[in-house]
Design a protein around this motif. Sequence first.
Motif, PDB file in Angstrom:
ATOM      1  N   LYS A  88       1.036  -1.209   0.634  1.00  0.00           N
ATOM      2  CA  LYS A  88       0.262  -0.442  -0.115  1.00  0.00           C
ATOM      3  C   LYS A  88       0.816   0.990   0.043  1.00  0.00           C
ATOM      4  N   GLN A  89       1.961   1.302   0.709  1.00  0.00           N
ATOM      5  CA  GLN A  89       2.747   2.465   0.680  1.00  0.00           C
ATOM      6  C   GLN A  89       3.450   2.726  -0.311  1.00  0.00           C
ATOM      7  N   ASN A 117      -0.113  13.724 -11.868  1.00  0.00           N
ATOM      8  CA  ASN A 117      -0.866  14.169 -13.073  1.00  0.00           C
ATOM      9  C   ASN A 117      -0.750  12.903 -14.650  1.00  0.00           C
ATOM     10  N   MET A 118       0.922  12.403 -14.161  1.00  0.00           N
ATOM     11  CA  MET A 118       0.708  11.755 -15.606  1.00  0.00           C
ATOM     12  C   MET A 118       0.438  10.528 -15.379  1.00  0.00           C
ATOM     13  N   SER A 119      -0.354   9.653 -17.167  1.00  0.00           N
ATOM     14  CA  SER A 119      -0.731   8.399 -16.915  1.00  0.00           C
ATOM     15  C   SER A 119      -0.272   7.367 -16.617  1.00  0.00           C
ATOM     16  N   ALA A 120      -0.530   6.701 -15.901  1.00  0.00           N
ATOM     17  CA  ALA A 120       0.028   5.395 -15.609  1.00  0.00           C
ATOM     18  C   ALA A 120       0.965   4.476 -16.694  1.00  0.00           C
ATOM     19  N   ASP A 121       0.111   4.533 -18.075  1.00  0.00           N
ATOM     20  CA  ASP A 121       1.138   4.565 -19.392  1.00  0.00           C
ATOM     21  C   ASP A 121       2.778   4.948 -19.672  1.00  0.00           C
ATOM     22  N   ASP A 122       2.878   6.635 -19.703  1.00  0.00           N
ATOM     23  CA  ASP A 122       4.032   7.065 -19.456  1.00  0.00           C
ATOM     24  C   ASP A 122       4.679   6.901 -18.178  1.00  0.00           C
ATOM     25  N   ASN A 144       1.944   6.668  -6.873  1.00  0.00           N
ATOM     26  CA  ASN A 144       1.469   7.402  -7.492  1.00  0.00           C
ATOM     27  C   ASN A 144       1.808   8.708  -6.913  1.00  0.00           C
ATOM     28  N   SER A 145       2.498   9.159  -5.996  1.00  0.00           N
ATOM     29  CA  SER A 145       2.700  10.639  -5.346  1.00  0.00           C
ATOM     30  C   SER A 145       3.545  10.992  -6.641  1.00  0.00           C
ATOM     31  N   LEU A 146       5.345   9.857  -7.263  1.00  0.00           N
ATOM     32  CA  LEU A 146       5.258  10.580  -8.533  1.00  0.00           C
ATOM     33  C   LEU A 146       4.962  10.437  -9.482  1.00  0.00           C
ATOM     34  N   ARG A 147       4.203   9.873  -9.807  1.00  0.00           N
ATOM     35  CA  ARG A 147       3.617   9.659 -11.291  1.00  0.00           C
ATOM     36  C   ARG A 147       2.541  11.297 -11.269  1.00  0.00           C
TER      37      ARG A 147
END
Length: 51
Positions: free
Chosen positions: A11-12, A23-28, A18-21
């Motif tokens: 979970k962490q 607004n970038m899409s998951a694929d990018d 998610n914080s690092l990502r």
Amino acid sequence: MVQQHQQELKKQLWNIANSLRGNMSADDFRYYILEAVDLSSILFKPHSEQV
């Protein structure tokens, strides 16, 4: 108890990703991370393994 710690760690790690990502899409983000892993594997390969 070990399983509970693994679930908390998972979970962490997801929250950090998610914080690092942002607004970038998951694929990018996936391609960005895969390129970074490839680069680090080349840069940090022990000298004896380099050709």
